[in-house]
Write a protein that holds these residues in place. Sequence first.
Motif, short mmCIF file in Angstrom:
data_model
loop_
_atom_site.label_atom_id
_atom_site.label_comp_id
_atom_site.label_asym_id
_atom_site.label_seq_id
_atom_site.Cartn_x
_atom_site.Cartn_y
_atom_site.Cartn_z
N ILE A 181 38.83 46.50 33.95
CA ILE A 181 37.92 45.54 33.32
C ILE A 181 36.75 45.24 34.25
O ILE A 181 35.58 45.21 33.83
CB ILE A 181 38.67 44.24 32.94
N GLU A 182 37.05 45.02 35.54
CA GLU A 182 36.01 44.73 36.52
C GLU A 182 35.05 45.91 36.66
O GLU A 182 33.82 45.74 36.71
CB GLU A 182 36.64 44.40 37.88
N GLY A 183 35.59 47.13 36.68
CA GLY A 183 34.77 48.33 36.81
C GLY A 183 33.86 48.56 35.62
O GLY A 183 32.69 48.91 35.76
N LEU A 184 34.41 48.33 34.41
CA LEU A 184 33.60 48.51 33.20
C LEU A 184 32.50 47.47 33.13
O LEU A 184 31.39 47.74 32.67
CB LEU A 184 34.50 48.42 31.96
N ASP A 216 30.03 48.62 35.91
CA ASP A 216 29.73 50.05 35.97
C ASP A 216 29.96 50.60 37.37
O ASP A 216 29.12 51.31 37.93
CB ASP A 216 28.28 50.31 35.52
N ASP A 217 31.12 50.23 37.96
CA ASP A 217 31.46 50.75 39.29
C ASP A 217 32.96 51.02 39.34
O ASP A 217 33.62 51.08 38.29
CB ASP A 217 31.01 49.80 40.40
N SER A 218 33.52 51.16 40.54
CA SER A 218 34.94 51.51 40.67
C SER A 218 35.87 50.33 40.44
O SER A 218 37.08 50.50 40.37
CB SER A 218 35.21 52.10 42.05
N GLY A 219 35.33 49.11 40.34
CA GLY A 219 36.16 47.94 40.08
C GLY A 219 37.01 47.51 41.27
O GLY A 219 37.94 46.72 41.11
#
Length: 638
Positions: A589-592, A595-598
């Motif tokens: 969820i954090e990555g989406l 737009d990174d590896s989260g």
Amino acid sequence: MNTIAERIADFLKEFPPFNNLTFTELSEIASNIRVINLEKNQTLFQVNDTLHECFYVVASGTVNLSVISDAEETLLNKCHQGDIFGLRPFFAKNNYMMTSKAREESIIYAIPIATFRPFVANNSLVLNFLLESFAATSRYASDKDNYGGKLISDNVFYPDQQSEMQYFQSLTYNTSPITTTAKTIIKDIAQLMTEEIVNNVLICENNLPIGIVTDRDMRSKVATGRYSIADTIDKIMDSPVITVVENVSLAEAQLLMLKHNVTHLCVTIDGTSQSVVKGIISEHDLIIAQASNPGVMIKEIKRSLASKDLKQIRERLTDLIQNSIYKNTPLYHVANIASEINLAIIKRSVELSILDLGSPPARFVWLSIGSQGRKEQLLYTDQDSMLVFEDVPADKYRDVKDYFIKLAKKTTATLEKVGYPFCPQSHMASNLQWCKSLSDWIKQYNSWMNTPGENSSDMSNIFFDYELIFGDEMLEEAIGNVVLQNTKNNSLFFDFLGNDVLKNNAPLTFFKKFITEEDSLNRNKFDIKTRALLPLIDGARLFALHYNLKGINNTYLRFKQLAIVDPKNEEIYLNCADAFITLSKFRTIEGLKNDDSGQYMPITDMSKLDKDKLKAALAPMKELEELIKGKFKLTQFS
């Protein structure tokens, strides 16, 4: 009721979903059934045939369902007595996607959909059975039940995939539908629909939908003379209009159309007719969406000729993952689908390099390692790989290695363009160190595993998580055998691995506060990868190697399997499996979102509920740590 219909009703009541109907209802259905006698090898319908107006039940004999893919006929399922098949006309308007052929002399009952549809709409148990059948892959269905009446899907999916994808696959639909008011003249609307080349118009009152008119209404109600073109549109509209929420899935939309026997759904902000219109979904939209299942994406990958094609498919996969998270689809199923598509992209990248360089001078295998090798890559995390080529005569070694280095560099460059960053530690086949002959790799693993304290400064645990992407299975098997041989009675290796796990940084302080980063870039953020996920990944790998769980690389599956092979500690392993899924979801969820590896989570931005969930997921790590210390007789300082 005649005797034949009575016998058919008696037969049907023994099998789902008919066992959820009353005998009166079954009698009505049975009276409309057509009995078909199929000779051996006779076809009932085949790929691309126009849909029939009925579905089928096997009364006796066996019917094979098959599909032709890549010029090969693949058997998807065998339908025996009581099994339902040919349900496609319920859910789609395009042609059949599989072939049904009698394996032996068979008797088939053809049930008209028009007769059966009311029982679907009014009986949730029957509807649920058809929903499950629609959503089930053929492979899953064949193992589902021990009794007759198993679920036979008429949707063709990529092999090994769970079709939960249909529950979170988003739909593209018209977000600017034509709307009008109830008192508009039919003639004016007909002209507008013609000019705009649309087959529907929504009727609204105070911006809220009250009805819909389609081409079908124009043909059946106006062209037949029942209503005049001078009448107002409310005379021919269907009302109320069936409404859905904006993020409705493919499966949900299809079932609503089935249940209400409609061809269009009105999208509103809250899914009711009491909120503003956001769009209109047509049957055609559903047919287009069906083409975006994993099987179709895999086929597109196989046909891709450049990195830009692969990048576009990977971006579509990201949208699919994002929507699945939003709809609370089980993360493990999402990861299954994502991993198959990720691995297909890597495989195609290798193939494109070979097409460019020419045939390899020796047998080789490309292995994905790390999160790709564990089939856990949902986000655009970095690429990790290794290449093993067969042993060749000394005079050919240099040329052979040069070829494979070029191959690896081309492949990793392609993957970088697709969106997978280069590994910061250079754990990639394009690195001379990780592209070598089988003999050299055997020496490498022997060194890592037999002298771990001395010669293992270059060892990364991810080299024990690998998945064959392309090439010779025997080379992969040879690596597996070396690992297996070196785990036997190798306490030194397990001491090293165990202490490596125990060295992981703690996630919480003594007072149960999250330990956050201090560097300026990620200040006050929680490193969920290093402090939460890696201890579980490394712990699962440690025990998997100890118990020789060959061929199981996925962390979640490793813990599930460990619960079986070490039942005394079953609860710890199952808690760790659940924790891994929860933590992975937080990271995804954090990555989406960014737009990174989260990897880094801003704790201060999290709700109290999410913080509590995150802390609860960290709890099994302590149990796992104690289990490692006990099993391998370690302390944190040994």
